[in-house]
Structures are given as C-alpha cells and as structure tokens.
Design an enzyme around this catalytic site. Structure first.
Site, PDB file in Angstrom:
ATOM      1  CD  GLU A   1      61.939  33.576  56.349  1.00 46.01           C
ATOM      2  OE1 GLU A   1      61.959  32.421  56.833  1.00 46.01           O
ATOM      3  OE2 GLU A   1      62.318  34.596  56.972  1.00 46.01           O
TER       4      GLU A   1
ATOM      5  CG  ASN B   1      62.209  37.904  57.333  1.00 41.78           C
ATOM      6  OD1 ASN B   1      61.805  37.394  58.367  1.00 41.78           O
ATOM      7  ND2 ASN B   1      62.802  37.210  56.370  1.00 41.78           N
TER       8      ASN B   1
ATOM      9  CD  GLU C   1      58.822  34.721  58.245  1.00 41.66           C
ATOM     10  OE1 GLU C   1      59.924  34.892  58.811  1.00 41.66           O
ATOM     11  OE2 GLU C   1      58.518  33.668  57.639  1.00 41.66           O
TER      12      GLU C   1
ATOM     13  CG  ASP D   1      60.935  35.415  61.891  1.00 47.07           C
ATOM     14  OD1 ASP D   1      61.096  34.194  62.065  1.00 47.07           O
ATOM     15  OD2 ASP D   1      61.547  36.067  61.033  1.00 47.07           O
TER      16      ASP D   1
ATOM     17  CD  GLU E   1      62.384  30.665  62.061  1.00 44.92           C
ATOM     18  OE1 GLU E   1      62.993  31.218  61.142  1.00 44.92           O
ATOM     19  OE2 GLU E   1      62.205  31.193  63.174  1.00 44.92           O
TER      20      GLU E   1
HETATM   21  O1    G Z   1      65.316  35.508  61.551  1.00 42.48           O
HETATM   22  P1    G Z   1      64.727  34.644  60.496  1.00 42.48           P
HETATM   23  O2    G Z   1      64.046  33.460  61.057  1.00 42.48           O
HETATM   24  O3    G Z   1      63.907  35.388  59.497  1.00 42.48           O
HETATM   25  O4    G Z   1      65.959  34.149  59.624  1.00 42.48           O
HETATM   26  C1    G Z   1      66.142  32.832  59.252  1.00 42.48           C
HETATM   27  C2    G Z   1      67.644  32.637  59.193  1.00 42.48           C
HETATM   28  O5    G Z   1      67.981  31.275  59.382  1.00 42.48           O
HETATM   29  C3    G Z   1      68.244  33.036  57.887  1.00 42.48           C
HETATM   30  O6    G Z   1      69.453  33.609  58.217  1.00 42.48           O
HETATM   31  C4    G Z   1      68.452  31.710  57.174  1.00 42.48           C
HETATM   32  O7    G Z   1      69.492  31.783  56.228  1.00 42.48           O
HETATM   33  C5    G Z   1      68.822  30.823  58.346  1.00 42.48           C
HETATM   34  N1    G Z   1      68.515  29.400  58.186  1.00 42.48           N
HETATM   35  C6    G Z   1      67.552  28.826  57.450  1.00 42.48           C
HETATM   36  N2    G Z   1      67.558  27.472  57.600  1.00 42.48           N
HETATM   37  C7    G Z   1      68.547  27.180  58.460  1.00 42.48           C
HETATM   38  C8    G Z   1      69.041  25.951  59.012  1.00 42.48           C
HETATM   39  O8    G Z   1      68.560  24.851  58.765  1.00 42.48           O
HETATM   40  N3    G Z   1      70.085  26.065  59.876  1.00 42.48           N
HETATM   41  C9    G Z   1      70.632  27.274  60.201  1.00 42.48           C
HETATM   42  N4    G Z   1      71.667  27.282  61.044  1.00 42.48           N
HETATM   43  N5    G Z   1      70.182  28.443  59.705  1.00 42.48           N
HETATM   44  C10   G Z   1      69.158  28.402  58.843  1.00 42.48           C
HETATM   45  O1    G Z   2      69.316  34.513  55.542  1.00 43.49           O
HETATM   46  P1    G Z   2      70.106  35.043  56.654  1.00 43.49           P
HETATM   47  O2    G Z   2      70.982  34.324  57.486  1.00 43.49           O
HETATM   48  O3    G Z   2      71.206  35.770  56.039  1.00 43.49           O
HETATM   49  O4    G Z   2      69.252  36.199  57.388  1.00 43.49           O
HETATM   50  C1    G Z   2      69.755  36.870  58.480  1.00 43.49           C
HETATM   51  C2    G Z   2      68.707  37.725  59.120  1.00 43.49           C
HETATM   52  O5    G Z   2      68.303  38.778  58.232  1.00 43.49           O
HETATM   53  C3    G Z   2      67.428  36.977  59.493  1.00 43.49           C
HETATM   54  O6    G Z   2      67.038  37.385  60.793  1.00 43.49           O
HETATM   55  C4    G Z   2      66.427  37.438  58.497  1.00 43.49           C
HETATM   56  O7    G Z   2      65.132  37.484  59.053  1.00 43.49           O
HETATM   57  C5    G Z   2      66.918  38.835  58.147  1.00 43.49           C
HETATM   58  N1    G Z   2      66.527  39.183  56.790  1.00 43.49           N
HETATM   59  C6    G Z   2      66.821  38.527  55.658  1.00 43.49           C
HETATM   60  N2    G Z   2      66.266  39.128  54.591  1.00 43.49           N
HETATM   61  C7    G Z   2      65.585  40.203  55.068  1.00 43.49           C
HETATM   62  C8    G Z   2      64.786  41.218  54.475  1.00 43.49           C
HETATM   63  O8    G Z   2      64.560  41.252  53.268  1.00 43.49           O
HETATM   64  N3    G Z   2      64.253  42.172  55.294  1.00 43.49           N
HETATM   65  C9    G Z   2      64.455  42.169  56.627  1.00 43.49           C
HETATM   66  N4    G Z   2      63.901  43.146  57.363  1.00 43.49           N
HETATM   67  N5    G Z   2      65.195  41.214  57.244  1.00 43.49           N
HETATM   68  C10   G Z   2      65.750  40.244  56.467  1.00 43.49           C
HETATM   69 MN    MN Z   3      61.978  35.129  59.097  1.00 43.12          MN
END
Ligand code: G
Ligand code: G
Ligand code: MN
Length: 402
Positions: A178, A236, A268, A298, A355
């Site tokens: 991802e 995303n 997503e 998502d 996740e």
């Molecule tokens: O909203 P979305 O599911 O796209 O974002 C995934 C978020 O979860 C990202 O911010 C990513 O960095 C974070 N993430 C990924 N793996 C883990 C984990 O094992 N624990 C926690 N706390 N956050 C995570």
């Molecule tokens: O990895 P992390 O904890 O920083 O991500 C935080 C949030 O930002 C998560 O919900 C993830 O889905 C979103 N995000 C991370 N990268 C992107 C991106 O490239 N586009 C969009 N729309 N959302 C993102």
């Molecule tokens: Mn996501």
C-alpha cells in the site's frame, strides 16, 4: 460543588451520578489526588456545567434516571471539551465497553470503565493514569501551510511514496504493497499526509497530487511486479476523487503510461467517500472495475455507510479497520465482529485484509479467525522504495518477518 472558575491549574473533575453517596465517594477519591471535584445529579445539571467549565475528567454514571448518559458525550464533544471520560455503571461489562467505544468514536479520551459498587482503589488508579491530552478538539493544530508551497512541492516531486507490505498471514508471503505518501519538505521537514492531504483537498490540488502519487508509485512498482506477477499496488483515494467523473480515464492513462496491468492496481476508498455522493461514486467505481482496476473498502467498520449500499458496489477487497484489530485480544466483542466480517467477505467473494497488526499474538488470533491477509508494523512499517527493493531482491521476506 462551586461555580467559581478553577483557582489553580490543578485538574478538575465532574462526577455525574444521581446518587449523592456515589458523588461523594468519587469527589473524595479525586481530592486525595489534588483534583477539584464538582458534582452533577442530573443530565441537565451536567450539561450546564460542561459548557461553563473545561473539565479534565468526567466520571459518568450510565444509568442516570430517564437518561442514558450518552447524550452527555455528544454535548461534551460539541462543547469542544477535551475531558477524559470514566464510565461507572451497574450494567454488565458489554454495556460499559460499548459506551467506551462510542466515546472514543466521538473523539473523546476514555480513561476507563468501572462497575458498581465502585472500587475506590480502581478509580484512583484510573485518575492517576489519565490518557494524554490530544489538544482541545484539534484546536492546537499546527499552523496552516501555504497552499503555494504545497503546489510547488507537488511539481517538484517532494511528495514521496512509501510502501507498506501486505502479507499472507499463513506463510508471511508478500502479496502486495500500500502506498502511503509523505512530504519531504526542505522548508517544513517531514509532513504527514493527515496534514497535507486535507490541505490539497481544500485548495483544489488533490487531483494533481493523486495523479503524481499514482504515477510515481506505478513507476516504482513496475519492476517489482515484473519479478513477482502476483503482487498488487494499493493507492488511497481522497473522497473528492470519487466525485470526479474523469477519474477512470486518468487512472487508465497512468496505467498505460507505466505498463502496469490494471488488475495489479487496487484503489482504496473509505465508507464516507462512497456515501457522500453515492450515485457519482457508484458510476466512477463501476467504470474503474470495467477497466479491470480493483477497489477496496478502507477502514471498514468506522464509517456510517449503510452496509447494503456499500456491499452493492463493485468492491474486490475489504480492509477491516485497525481499531478492531488492535483490541481483538482485550475486547471480547472484537473477535465476534472480525469473525462476522470474515464470513461476510467470504460470501461476497471479497479479499479480506486486516490492518494494524502489531504483535504476533494478534496475528495468530486473526489467522485463527479466518483472516487471510495482514498488514502492520509486525511485518513492516511503510518502507521507502529503496528499502523494499532491498528486501525483495535479498528474498529475505518470509524469514525476516517471523
Ligand atoms: O487509513 P489507512 O488505512 O489508509 O491508513 C493506514 C495508516 O495506518 C497509515 O497511517 C499507516 O502508517 C498506519 N499503520 C500501518 N500499520 C500500522 C500498525 O501496525 N499500527 C499502527 N498504529 N498504525 C499502522
Ligand atoms: O501513513 P499514515 O499514518 O501517515 O497515513 C495517514 C492517513 O493518510 C491514512 O488514512 C492514509 O490512508 C492517508 N494517506 C496516506 N497517503 C495517502 C495518499 O497518497 N492519498 C490519500 N488520499 N490519502 C493518503
Ligand atoms: Mn488505506
């Protein structure tokens, strides 16, 4: 029980309970810790008080006469309160847990739950270990970034893609990655997406940003996919993108440019994004699917989408939200919910991804519950393309994650 504003910076507590004895017990316990305590015997009284005073802690009896106490949570939230909440209730643990989840969903800090009769030692322990402040309703958010700076950053490729592995839980094989973007700004340092994505959305920059991220990610992904044809790339999408009828063409163009087949790309989207403008979203998603691109729900379980509307859309994957995963060992309800989602996904032919897996016991439980694919810090955090490259080439994946 005074109406004066707090005279000292000491913490301030409100106990909401219709029984005077209970209010007294809580107030005494608080005072032993130097916390000033007010009492409210009814919901009306409590509402009046939380609007007037910024409490640090609210101890709430869920069984108020004629009211359920939950209304107070909403008012707390609306009043901009940053109070930590302690639930007290003679109801069973399930009810207390449900209330705690509701409060957390509303963005309140939950300090804990207590049964009745109240154990003073437990209460004191909870008050000693209050969860950290988040900053009053985000009011202390970092200063707004200049949109011109972000616009330039997008053009200068300062926004970089990190890649977080998705692995098969049974054998820890890599199944995909991802994309999670970061802004490496010379002026601001590292900026996280929760700060610059909403800004891009507000300033009309999100389409350009999404196009750039997608192009960069596809370019990095192509050689990995050539070596490992089973891998998928997940990107995303902002809710705004699901209102743009030109999205399917833009995605197709990016795919053609990169030489990555559509079936390797997963987009997503969150529940909220779909429900905001259902007809347009359904239109866009159907056309994406016809072009062969996969779609993923998502953060499943955190939105307010009607399940039926959601599941009638042409999704190929469902990502069960971190909140269920993180609590699955402690919250007796979570495994039941996960099991139900596993069977739902199976019935509908959706790939299920869990996740936020951080520990081995959680991975084991999820595997037992029927989850097939996992993502989380246990396997790998979001990695730079160079780091992922390294681990793919060294073929250390399966061993390294155990
Ligand atoms: O909203 P979305 O599911 O796209 O974002 C995934 C978020 O979860 C990202 O911010 C990513 O960095 C974070 N993430 C990924 N793996 C883990 C984990 O094992 N624990 C926690 N706390 N956050 C995570
Ligand atoms: O990895 P992390 O904890 O920083 O991500 C935080 C949030 O930002 C998560 O919900 C993830 O889905 C979103 N995000 C991370 N990268 C992107 C991106 O490239 N586009 C969009 N729309 N959302 C993102
Ligand atoms: Mn996501």
């Amino acid at each position: 029980m005074s109406h004066e504003p707090p005279g000292s910076p000491a913490a301030r507590l409100l106990v909401v309970d219709d029984e005077a004895v209970q209010r007294l017990i809580v107030a005494r316990a608080a005072e032993t810790l130097g916390i000033a305590a007010d009492g409210a015997a009814s919901l009306a009284e409590a509402l009046e008080r939380v609007q007037a005073i910024a409490y640090d802690v609210v101890v709430l009896d869920l069984g108020l006469r004629e009211h359920d106490g939950i209304e107070l949570l909403r008012s707390l939230r609306q009043s901009g309160s940053d109070a930590a909440v302690v639930f007290v209730s003679g109801f069973d643990e399930r009810v207390r847990q449900a209330a705690a989840r509701l409060a957390a969903a509303l963005g309140l800090r939950v300090a804990g739950t207590l049964g009745k009769p109240l154990l003073v030692d437990r209460l004191v322990a909870l008050l000693r270990a209050l969860p950290e402040r988040t900053g009053a309703n985000g009011a202390e958010e970092a200063a707004e970034i200049d949109p011109a700076l972000l616009a330039a950053a997008i053009d200068n490729e300062e926004i970089v893609c990190l890649f977080q592995p998705k692995v098969a839980l049974r054998d820890r094989r890599l199944t995909g990655v991802e994309v999670l973007s970061r802004w490496r700004s010379p002026a601001l340092g590292l900026v996280r997406p929760d700060r610059f994505i909403p800004l891009a959305e507000r300033c009309g920059l999100i389409d350009r940003l999404t196009d750039r991220i997608m192009a960069q990610a596809l370019r990095r992904f192509r050689p990995w996919r050539q070596e490992r044809p089973e891998l998928t790339l997940a990107v995303n999408l902002s809710p705004i993108s699901l209102t743009d009828l030109s999205l399917p063409e833009r995605v197709s163009a990016a795919l053609a440019e990169s030489g990555v087949p559509p079936a390797a790309l997963v987009l997503e989207v969150t529940e909220g994004a779909v429900m905001a403008d259902y007809v347009t979203a359904a239109d866009i998603m159907t056309r994406l699917r016809i072009r062969g691109v996969k779609l993923s729900i998502d953060d499943f379980g955190t939105g307010h989408a009607s399940l039926l509307s959601l599941l009638r859309l042409p999704f190929s994957e469902l990502k069960i939200d971190q909140s269920f995963v993180r609590t699955c060992l402690n919250d007796p309800e979570a495994p039941k919910i996960i099991r139900a989602v596993v069977s739902l996904a199976r019935e509908l032919g959706l790939q299920l991804v869990a996740e936020g897996i951080e520990t081995e016991p959680v991975a084991e439980l999820l595997t037992r519950l029927g989850c097939v694919i996992g993502q989380g810090y246990l396997f790998a955090p979001p990695l730079s393309h160079a780091a992922l490259d390294e681990r793919l080439r060294a073929a250390v994946w399966a061993e390294a994650v155990r």
